[in-house]
Design an enzyme around this catalytic site. Structure first.
Site, short mmCIF file in Angstrom:
data_model
loop_
_atom_site.label_atom_id
_atom_site.label_comp_id
_atom_site.label_asym_id
_atom_site.label_seq_id
_atom_site.Cartn_x
_atom_site.Cartn_y
_atom_site.Cartn_z
CE LYS A 150 -3.69 -1.92 2.57
NZ LYS A 150 -4.78 -2.67 1.59
NE ARG A 188 -10.46 -9.54 -3.32
CZ ARG A 188 -10.96 -8.68 -4.19
NH1 ARG A 188 -11.49 -8.83 -5.38
NH2 ARG A 188 -11.12 -7.27 -3.39
#
Length: 478
Positions: free
Chosen positions: A259, A336
């Site tokens: 990030k 996920r």
């Protein structure tokens, strides 16, 4: 707030109160242009009266929902903090038209709002500030065992929300996957008459072929812990089996797709276990409430998404526990991957319904803003149940489409699927990815709570989702 030709209140309670104060309340409300709008308030200091202060708090014209009265409680708590009050009394200027049941739920909502509003997480401050408020009197909404029962329920849910907030607020150097598992085990031991805990190690997860989950965990020096709590009532038949699955990334660096840049929010990635906090908070509340007729599995695949020589790389192909293969085209779409194996595991428990909760996508915040969670489900019945529960809790949800045609963007040339489908419709493709790991016979809902799990203005967790989950489980209870 309407006044007669002599600028006197027409409302009987305000009129009587203003009479005791020599007209000061009506005069001040006119000067400050206080009309009772929602979110507005005014407080007067009383030099020689039984109470030190009297305040008016606006509810707006159509205040009727539990959320409205919870906000009233929060406003009272804020005023009490400012005044450093030891005791507070709350009365509605008008409770006409409220049924007995409405009075109970209103009192409960006010109590809950006050408790949550007065709470401050000062565990990590060198000079913690303790609230001075000791008692709150809610006047005019009834007494008796039914009200006591409602207030006890509010107490249980509020304490669970505070617990959930503290989990999310805890920094990643404190709340590791092992620490989160320890918190779950503590809940089970506190309510061992109805709750049991099973914490799976990395080796046990490997035996269950959880390659998707373990791929995410591979880079961290802190080993993963797969959390499974089970609630079973101490007596009576089980009519419904439910599963609550929460994303449990105690820190998310993004992995090799690290990030970076403005808005990446890496500084608050301790919040990436907000889904697991909702699930474990619900477990705590249900352990206290003990609803009959329902079995509930609380499942969290907890780990960290870090960077090291053992870490998962972009382009790697991993295999989930249902045998489906995934080409990892973005290591920052890791939640996920952990949920994939958690959902397969949940289905194997023989449950009828699954609700998963995750701080899954920034796309959902872009779509719905910071206060509303996105709901994805192919089941209209399950959507109805959860939205009815949210009407009681006051938490905000919005149903989003599961557009099957978007799945085309998730196809891989070398595996069954990739783990991201690009920027467009990112929250939808994430939900479609999760759907691949749920048995078709099981009713399933995915809740993306990336926005409402965190109050960016106050820089603290909200405990979002817990109240709705508890209400939903009770709706499924006999």
């Amino acid at each position: 707030m309407s006044k007669d030709e002599n600028y006197k209140f027409q409302n009987s309670i305000l009129k009587k109160l203003d009479g005791l104060l020599g007209g000061m309340l009506a005069e001040a409300s006119s000067e400050e242009d206080f009309t009772g709008k929602a979110g507005k308030s005014m407080v007067l200091r009383l030099p020689s009266c039984g109470s030190k202060r009297v305040g008016l708090i606006g509810l707006g014209k159509t205040a009727s929902s539990p959320a409205s009265f919870q906000r009233l409680g929060e406003a009272v708590a804020a005023a009490a903090k400012t005044a450093q009050a030891n005791s507070v009394a709350i009365v509605l200027a008008s409770s006409k038209g409220l049924s007995n049941e409405s009075k109970l739920s209103t009192a409960s909502a006010i109590a809950s709002g006050t408790v949550l509003g007065i709470y401050e997480d000062s565990r990590y401050k060198s000079e913690p500030r303790k609230p001075k408020l000791n008692s709150v009197d809610i006047i005019g909404l009834g007494t008796g065992p039914e009200l006591e029962k409602k207030l006890k329920y509010a107490e249980n849910v509020s304490s669970a929300i505070i617990f959930g907030r503290e989990l999310v607020n805890s920094p990643a150097n404190v709340l590791t996957p092992a620490a989160l598992a320890a918190e779950a085990s503590t809940i089970a031991s506190l309510y061992s008459d109805v709750l049991s805990a099973n914490i799976l190690s990395a080796e046990q997860c490997k035996e269950l072929k959880m390659g998707s989950y373990l791929g995410v965990a591979a880079a961290s020096a802190n080993p993963p812990h797969f959390i499974h709590l089970c609630y079973k009532p101490s007596s009576g038949p089980i009519k419904t089996k439910l599963a609550l699955v929460g994303k449990g990334l105690t820190f998310d660096s993004g992995g090799y797709n690290i990030k970076t840049g403005a808005g990446c929010s890496i500084d608050i990635m301790k919040t990436d276990m907000g889904g697991s906090a909702a699930v474990l908070g619900a477990a705590k509340a249900l352990g206290q409430i003990k609803p009959p007729g329902v079995e509930v599995h609380f499942i969290v695949a907890s780990c960290e998404n870090m960077i090291s020589g053992t870490g998962m790389r972009p382009g790697d192909i991993i295999t989930a526990s249902n045998g489906k293969t995934i080409e990892v085209n973005n290591t920052d779409a890791e939640g996920r991957l952990t949920l994939a194996d958690a959902l397969v595991y949940a289905c194997k428990q023989g449950v009828d319904k699954i609700v998963d909760l995750a701080t899954l996508t920034g796309a959902c915040i872009v779509a719905l803003g910071p206060s509303i969670a996105g709901v994805f489900t192919p089941s209209d019945d399950l959507a109805k149940e959860v939205f009815e529960a949210s009407e009681v809790s006051g938490e905000k949800f919005w149903r989003m489409p599961l557009e099957e045609s978007y799945w085309e963007s998730m196809k891989s040339g070398v595996a069954d699927m990739v783990n991201t489908g690009g920027r467009q419709g990112g929250a939808i493709t994430a939900a479609l990815f999760l759907k691949q790991f749920v048995d078709e016979k099981v009713q399933w809902m995915h809740i993306d709570l990336a926005g409402p799990v965190w109050n960016d203005k106050k820089r603290v967790a909200t405990g979002f989702g817990i109240a709705t989950l508890v209400e939903w489980v009770l709706k499924n209870s006999s």
